[in-house]
Each structure stands twice: as structure tokens, then as C-alpha cells.
Design a protein around this motif. Structure first.
Motif, PDB file in Angstrom:
ATOM      1  N   VAL A  73       7.861 -12.822  -2.695  1.00 33.72           N
ATOM      2  CA  VAL A  73       6.341 -12.684  -3.432  1.00 33.72           C
ATOM      3  C   VAL A  73       5.324 -11.520  -2.830  1.00 33.72           C
ATOM      4  CG1 VAL A  73       4.367 -14.097  -3.020  1.00 33.72           C
ATOM      5  CG2 VAL A  73       6.470 -15.162  -3.159  1.00 33.72           C
ATOM      6  N   LEU A  74       4.609 -11.358  -3.743  1.00 34.60           N
ATOM      7  CA  LEU A  74       4.451  -9.695  -3.481  1.00 34.60           C
ATOM      8  C   LEU A  74       2.798 -10.339  -3.151  1.00 34.60           C
ATOM      9  CD1 LEU A  74       4.209  -6.723  -3.816  1.00 34.60           C
ATOM     10  CD2 LEU A  74       3.617  -6.929  -6.806  1.00 34.60           C
ATOM     11  N   ASP A  75       2.428  -9.617  -2.033  1.00 31.51           N
ATOM     12  CA  ASP A  75       0.608  -9.893  -1.904  1.00 31.51           C
ATOM     13  C   ASP A  75      -0.166  -8.834  -2.500  1.00 31.51           C
ATOM     14  OD1 ASP A  75      -1.711  -9.928  -0.648  1.00 31.51           O
ATOM     15  OD2 ASP A  75      -1.220 -10.457   1.161  1.00 31.51           O
ATOM     16  N   GLU A  78      -2.349  -6.572  -0.011  1.00 28.79           N
ATOM     17  CA  GLU A  78      -1.105  -5.425   0.422  1.00 28.79           C
ATOM     18  C   GLU A  78      -0.606  -4.549  -0.158  1.00 28.79           C
ATOM     19  OE1 GLU A  78      -1.773  -5.564   4.158  1.00 28.79           O
ATOM     20  OE2 GLU A  78      -3.031  -6.936   4.188  1.00 28.79           O
ATOM     21  N   CYS A  79      -0.182  -4.360  -1.204  1.00 28.15           N
ATOM     22  CA  CYS A  79       0.094  -3.259  -1.614  1.00 28.15           C
ATOM     23  C   CYS A  79      -0.857  -2.118  -1.759  1.00 28.15           C
ATOM     24  CB  CYS A  79       0.249  -3.547  -3.339  1.00 28.15           C
ATOM     25  SG  CYS A  79       1.846  -2.659  -4.208  1.00 28.15           S
ATOM     26  N   VAL A  80       0.073  -1.119  -1.482  1.00 25.69           N
ATOM     27  CA  VAL A  80      -0.655   0.250  -1.607  1.00 25.69           C
ATOM     28  C   VAL A  80       0.557   1.191  -3.242  1.00 25.69           C
ATOM     29  CG1 VAL A  80      -1.646   0.411   0.677  1.00 25.69           C
ATOM     30  CG2 VAL A  80       0.644   2.030  -0.315  1.00 25.69           C
ATOM     31  N   GLN A  81       0.330   0.550  -3.283  1.00 27.27           N
ATOM     32  CA  GLN A  81       1.478   1.484  -5.181  1.00 27.27           C
ATOM     33  C   GLN A  81       2.146   2.251  -4.504  1.00 27.27           C
ATOM     34  OE1 GLN A  81      -2.335   0.342  -5.867  1.00 27.27           O
ATOM     35  NE2 GLN A  81      -1.947  -1.244  -6.626  1.00 27.27           N
ATOM     36  N   CYS A  82       3.060   2.244  -3.520  1.00 24.51           N
ATOM     37  CA  CYS A  82       3.296   4.189  -3.108  1.00 24.51           C
ATOM     38  C   CYS A  82       4.507   3.792  -3.850  1.00 24.51           C
ATOM     39  CB  CYS A  82       3.514   3.380  -1.854  1.00 24.51           C
ATOM     40  SG  CYS A  82       5.221   2.219  -1.386  1.00 24.51           S
ATOM     41  N   GLY A  83       5.114   2.858  -4.302  1.00 27.70           N
ATOM     42  CA  GLY A  83       6.648   2.914  -5.839  1.00 27.70           C
ATOM     43  C   GLY A  83       8.009   2.424  -4.841  1.00 27.70           C
ATOM     44  N   ALA A  84       7.741   2.512  -3.232  1.00 35.27           N
ATOM     45  CA  ALA A  84       8.733   2.855  -2.329  1.00 35.27           C
ATOM     46  C   ALA A  84       9.736   1.429  -3.693  1.00 35.27           C
ATOM     47  CB  ALA A  84       9.208   1.874  -1.227  1.00 35.27           C
ATOM     48  N   CYS A  85       9.032   0.195  -3.247  1.00 39.00           N
ATOM     49  CA  CYS A  85      10.297  -0.888  -3.744  1.00 39.00           C
ATOM     50  C   CYS A  85      10.850  -0.788  -4.984  1.00 39.00           C
ATOM     51  CB  CYS A  85       9.096  -2.163  -3.859  1.00 39.00           C
ATOM     52  SG  CYS A  85       7.197  -1.858  -4.671  1.00 39.00           S
ATOM     53  N   VAL A  86      10.120   0.003  -6.052  1.00 38.49           N
ATOM     54  CA  VAL A  86      10.475   0.289  -6.923  1.00 38.49           C
ATOM     55  C   VAL A  86      11.483   1.678  -7.556  1.00 38.49           C
ATOM     56  CG1 VAL A  86       9.853   1.779  -9.425  1.00 38.49           C
ATOM     57  CG2 VAL A  86       8.214   0.833  -8.202  1.00 38.49           C
ATOM     58  N   MET A 118      11.976  -2.150   3.148  1.00 37.83           N
ATOM     59  CA  MET A 118      11.731  -0.199   2.790  1.00 37.83           C
ATOM     60  C   MET A 118       9.294  -0.486   2.351  1.00 37.83           C
ATOM     61  SD  MET A 118      14.221   0.971   3.127  1.00 37.83           S
ATOM     62  CE  MET A 118      13.965   2.499   2.707  1.00 37.83           C
ATOM     63  N   CYS A 119       9.204  -1.887   2.357  1.00 41.98           N
ATOM     64  CA  CYS A 119       7.807  -1.485   1.588  1.00 41.98           C
ATOM     65  C   CYS A 119       7.073  -1.579   3.450  1.00 41.98           C
ATOM     66  CB  CYS A 119       7.643  -3.294   1.464  1.00 41.98           C
ATOM     67  SG  CYS A 119       5.591  -3.450   1.243  1.00 41.98           S
ATOM     68  N   PRO A 120       6.677  -0.606   3.290  1.00 38.96           N
ATOM     69  CA  PRO A 120       5.572   0.087   4.464  1.00 38.96           C
ATOM     70  C   PRO A 120       4.239  -0.917   4.487  1.00 38.96           C
ATOM     71  CG  PRO A 120       4.986   1.673   2.349  1.00 38.96           C
ATOM     72  CD  PRO A 120       6.157   0.622   2.289  1.00 38.96           C
ATOM     73  N   ALA A 123       4.309  -5.818   2.694  1.00 42.70           N
ATOM     74  CA  ALA A 123       3.651  -7.167   1.410  1.00 42.70           C
ATOM     75  C   ALA A 123       4.018  -7.960   0.283  1.00 42.70           C
ATOM     76  CB  ALA A 123       2.759  -6.298   0.289  1.00 42.70           C
ATOM     77  N   ILE A 124       5.637  -7.923   0.698  1.00 42.33           N
ATOM     78  CA  ILE A 124       6.219  -8.223  -0.133  1.00 42.33           C
ATOM     79  C   ILE A 124       7.266  -9.299   0.890  1.00 42.33           C
ATOM     80  CG2 ILE A 124       8.525  -8.515  -2.064  1.00 42.33           C
ATOM     81  CD1 ILE A 124       7.997  -5.377  -2.135  1.00 42.33           C
ATOM     82  N   LYS A 125       7.311 -10.328   0.188  1.00 44.44           N
ATOM     83  CA  LYS A 125       7.764 -11.205   1.419  1.00 44.44           C
ATOM     84  C   LYS A 125       9.372 -12.350   0.778  1.00 44.44           C
ATOM     85  CE  LYS A 125       4.769 -12.266   5.428  1.00 44.44           C
ATOM     86  NZ  LYS A 125       3.879 -10.512   4.868  1.00 44.44           N
TER      87      LYS A 125
HETATM   88  S1  SF4 Z   1       6.790  -1.055  -1.425  1.00 49.03           S
HETATM   89 FE1  SF4 Z   1       4.455  -2.211  -0.531  1.00 49.03          FE
HETATM   90  S2  SF4 Z   1       2.924  -1.309  -0.718  1.00 49.03           S
HETATM   91 FE2  SF4 Z   1       4.924   0.404  -2.426  1.00 49.03          FE
HETATM   92  S3  SF4 Z   1       4.678  -0.620  -3.958  1.00 49.03           S
HETATM   93 FE3  SF4 Z   1       5.564  -2.063  -3.651  1.00 49.03          FE
HETATM   94  S4  SF4 Z   1       5.042  -3.814  -2.851  1.00 49.03           S
HETATM   95 FE4  SF4 Z   1       3.181  -1.775  -2.981  1.00 49.03          FE
END
Ligand code: SF4
Ligand code: SF4
Length: 129
Positions: A73-75, A78-86, A118-120, A123-125
Motif C-alpha cells: 500500500v502506498l501512502d 508521505e510520498c515525496v516522488q523521489c523515485g527510489a521505488c521505481v 528503500m523508501c526514505p 510511504a510503502i507498507k
Molecule cells: S520511494 Fe517512497 S517516497 Fe520515493 S517515490 Fe517511492 S513511495 Fe514515494
């Protein structure tokens, strides 16, 4: 549909996957497996129309079964669109859009939990949390 199987230690030595395939005739795709002397957790992919049949066959053999409708689940707050999850997702669940938003296709998720680690921003659980 993907389902998560958790094997208790007492059935770890049994060839459960082979038995269920033989009983049901369903071709089961293994997406991820974490098996050692103490734990057995496997994510499998099963044709949607046969999920209940396969799930019941595993339950009868003492396996905990959970369907993965929404594995993580993505909150968005809390997500700052950093792209780490991508970057870290091995099966391209996340897509970084031109407007910096994140698109998500959870049907591809194999519950490796790398994105959660990895999400800083936390935001993901998993859906269980
Ligand atoms: S790693 Fe976390 S904060 Fe960064 S884009 Fe993905 S969900 Fe958002
Ligand atoms: S748990 Fe693994 S497969 Fe699922 S979205 Fe996160 S990184 Fe991708």
C-alpha cells in the motif's frame, strides 16, 4: 491472480507444490520463494478461475493461504516522488511519470518488500500492516 503461501515447519519436507499440481492439474508459476529450515513463504501465480480450487488444496495440506489483491500500500501523503521505488522494484510495479507522479501496477508485485526497505519516507507498507 497471485497468492502467498506460508508453510508451517511440520509440512516443510512435504512436496506440497507437486502434490497440488498433480491433484488440480493447474500449472502454477512460482514468482518468489523464501525457504529455509525455519520458514517457507512462496508467491505463486494461478489462473484467476482456478484460484479457489488451488487455495483449498493448499489449505487442506496445512498451508496458510492469502490472496494478493493489494500486496503493498502506498501512502500518497508521505510520498515525496523521489523515485527510489521505481529504481529498486525488480518487476516494474512503479512508473515515474513526466509530471513526477508515480503510477502503480500492483498486479505485477511479487512481495519482495525491497521498496518498503528503500523508501526514505516509509510511504510503502504491506497490506497486512
Ligand atoms: S520511494 Fe517512497 S517516497 Fe520515493 S517515490 Fe517511492 S513511495 Fe514515494
Ligand atoms: S514489494 Fe517488491 S515487487 Fe512488490 S512493489 Fe515492492 S519492490 Fe516491487
Amino acid at each position: 491472480m497471485k497468492i502467498v503461501l506460508k508453510f508451517p515447519q511440520k509440512v516443510m519436507q512435504d512436496p506440497l507444490l507437486a502434490d497440488v499440481v498433480l491433484e488440480t492439474g493447474v500449472r502454477i508459476n512460482i514468482d518468489r520463494a523464501l525457504v529455509d529450515a525455519t520458514i517457507g513463504e512462496i508467491v505463486i501465480d494461478v489462473p484467476d478461475e482456478r484460484v479457489e480450487e488451488v487455495a483449498e488444496a493448499f489449505r487442506r495440506r496445512g498451508t496458510e493461504v492469502r490472496e494478493m489483491d493489494m500486496p503493498v500500500v502506498l501512502d500518497e501523503a508521505e510520498c515525496v516522488q523521489c523515485g527510489a521505488c521505481v529504481s529498486v522494484c525488480p518487476v516494474e510495479v512503479f512508473t515515474y511519470n513526466k509530471d513526477r507522479s508515480i503510477s502503480i501496477d500492483f498486479t505485477r508485485c511479487v512481495l519482495c518488500k525491497t521498496c518498503i526497505t528503500m523508501c526514505p519516507h516509509g510511504a510503502i507498507k504491506t497490506a497486512e500492516e
